[in-house]
Design a protein around this motif. Structure first.
Motif, PDB file in Angstrom:
ATOM      1  N   PHE A  10      39.326  29.528  26.874  1.00  0.00           N
ATOM      2  CA  PHE A  10      38.594  30.125  27.965  1.00  0.00           C
ATOM      3  C   PHE A  10      38.824  31.653  28.190  1.00  0.00           C
ATOM      4  CE2 PHE A  10      38.275  31.140  32.660  1.00  0.00           C
ATOM      5  CZ  PHE A  10      36.932  31.072  32.784  1.00  0.00           C
ATOM      6  N   LEU A  64      39.403  35.977  37.240  1.00  0.00           N
ATOM      7  CA  LEU A  64      38.790  34.700  37.795  1.00  0.00           C
ATOM      8  C   LEU A  64      38.144  34.716  39.247  1.00  0.00           C
ATOM      9  CD1 LEU A  64      40.763  34.297  35.477  1.00  0.00           C
ATOM     10  CD2 LEU A  64      41.820  32.535  36.406  1.00  0.00           C
ATOM     11  N   LEU A  89      34.547  36.129  38.847  1.00  0.00           N
ATOM     12  CA  LEU A  89      33.789  35.211  38.062  1.00  0.00           C
ATOM     13  C   LEU A  89      32.444  34.863  38.459  1.00  0.00           C
ATOM     14  CD1 LEU A  89      33.880  34.638  34.757  1.00  0.00           C
ATOM     15  CD2 LEU A  89      34.697  32.321  35.498  1.00  0.00           C
ATOM     16  N   ALA A 119      30.437  31.511  34.115  1.00  0.00           N
ATOM     17  CA  ALA A 119      31.131  30.356  33.814  1.00  0.00           C
ATOM     18  C   ALA A 119      30.338  29.330  33.428  1.00  0.00           C
ATOM     19  CB  ALA A 119      31.739  29.806  35.126  1.00  0.00           C
ATOM     20  N   MET A 178      34.576  27.337  39.932  1.00  0.00           N
ATOM     21  CA  MET A 178      34.556  26.284  39.014  1.00  0.00           C
ATOM     22  C   MET A 178      33.942  24.884  39.674  1.00  0.00           C
ATOM     23  SD  MET A 178      35.229  26.729  35.874  1.00  0.00           S
ATOM     24  CE  MET A 178      35.343  28.261  35.192  1.00  0.00           C
ATOM     25  N   VAL A 193      30.237  24.376  39.089  1.00  0.00           N
ATOM     26  CA  VAL A 193      29.980  23.780  37.669  1.00  0.00           C
ATOM     27  C   VAL A 193      29.841  22.563  37.724  1.00  0.00           C
ATOM     28  CG1 VAL A 193      30.621  23.786  35.454  1.00  0.00           C
ATOM     29  CG2 VAL A 193      31.166  25.823  36.808  1.00  0.00           C
TER      30      VAL A 193
END
Length: 371
Positions: free
Chosen positions: A51, A74, A77, A82, A141, A144
């Motif tokens: 990553f 991060l 992001l 992502a 995240m 996602v």
């Protein structure tokens, strides 16, 4: 958590890999060492490396070395960035051999999503700055989506069934190794020499997989003190470092005993309680067999038997599990033997509906014989 030999190897690799990671990954690993195995953490950090390298390649992280990636990268992001990372992973070609490639499986991508979710969860909820706040709050995240692999229990059970020994074929396989394999090797070849040296050991390994259903890591970590010939059982270290004792087919224990008769002389091995059971000879001294070496010998012998198709130790485990269910129809006994905690997983080895469907299809076909 019990330290297996494989865990120690993975811990060494993990320590080396962490050295090239950003400081917050080192903090994450240190925090999780007591609750996650070195093997799991090593896989996670490999995913983080992939990553971070992607972030540098796409100029999302303004640095050349992944170690210099800052937390703000991060934190800020974007969701589309992502998602792009995982799409790029899904669309890459993985080389199978010189002529063939394949795309990564969904389960592989899902594992990488889980790995990154774990890191982001740690950074946003389980860290603390001097002011008492976490490193950052925004966890991209969580947005996602995990693409679950849609597969029925019957389909999974059928997939297992297609890749194992059936109808006493496991017995025929062992008879082949014992009586025929040597004669098929080229005369005066190195393969013939090594088979003569290792035949008792290799046969004991194959027999133990088929007679106990243990995992390759459980077999490679067996010590002499773990063998109980009076009760025909062995002690193993399960996933998560749990100790367990399981029953073994008596004939497999007998094969193991025959190997032990030649183990000391053939491999220059000692007989201390803590010594590993399965060893090879390196520089005239005994060295424990690695998981990879055990997997290789299983593939070698099964491919010789099947001519064009090799099997893994896990397929031998599946064979044992299926045979145990056929004999006992006791799912709780199966769970106990395999170290499963879920009846759903154990049910993969018992698929009566599939068998009923096959029988019904056969009976329906009988009507057409006179057409």
């Amino acid at each position: 958590m019990a330290d297996t030999r494989q865990h120690k190897i993975h811990e060494q690799k993990l320590n080396e890999l962490v050295k090239i990671m950003p400081h917050f990954v080192a903090e994450y690993v240190d925090d999780k060492r007591d609750s996650r195995s070195p093997s799991t953490l090593l896989n996670y950090v490999h995913d983080y490396k992939l990553f971070f390298e992607w972030l540098v390649e796409k100029n999302i992280a303004n640095c050349k070395d992944i170690k210099d990636i800052e937390l703000s990268v991060l934190e800020n992001l974007k969701l589309d960035q992502a998602k792009r990372f995982f799409k790029d992973l899904q669309r890459r070609d993985i080389q199978i051999n010189k002529d063939e490639t394949k795309k990564p499986e969904k389960v592989t991508i899902n594992r990488k999503i889980s790995a990154l979710r774990s890191l982001f969860h740690y950074l946003t909820t389980q860290t603390e700055k001097d002011d008492g706040e976490p490193y950052f709050y925004r966890n991209v995240m969580l947005k996602v989506e995990v693409n679950k692999v849609k597969e029925t229990l019957g389909a999974r059970a059928n997939k297992i069934s297609r890749n194992i020994f059936h109808n006493n074929e496991d017995v025929s396989f062992l008879n082949y190794i014992k009586n025929d394999y040597y004669n098929e090797l080229p005369p005066k070849s190195r393969s013939k020499f090594y088979f003569e040296r290792d035949k008792e050991r290799d046969f004991a390994i194959l027999s133990l997989f088929l007679g106990s259903g243990i995992r390759v890591n459980e077999l490679s970590n067996l010590r002499l003190r773990d063998l109980d010939f009076e009760e025909n059982q062995i002690s193993v270290i399960r996933k998560g470092g749990k100790f367990d004792t399981i029953a073994v087919v008596p004939e497999s224990m007998s094969d193991l005993k025959k190997y032990l008769l030649i183990r000391s002389e053939r491999y220059k091995a000692t007989s201390e309680d803590y010594d590993y059971v399965f060893v090879t000879k390196v520089h005239n001294t005994a060295s424990p067999l690695s998981n990879r070496a055990i997997e290789s010998l299983v593939k070698k012998y099964t491919k010789a038997y099947k001519s064009n198709k090799s099997m893994s130790p896990h397929k031998l485990r599946h064979t044992y599990a299926t045979n145990l269910m056929d004999e006992t129809n006791d799912i709780h006994l199966l769970m106990r033997q395999l170290g499963h905690t879920s009846t759903t997983t154990a049910a993969l080895y018992s698929n009566p509906e599939q068998e009923k469907a096959k029988l019904a299809s056969k009976q329906l076909g009988e009507r057409r014989k006179n057409v």
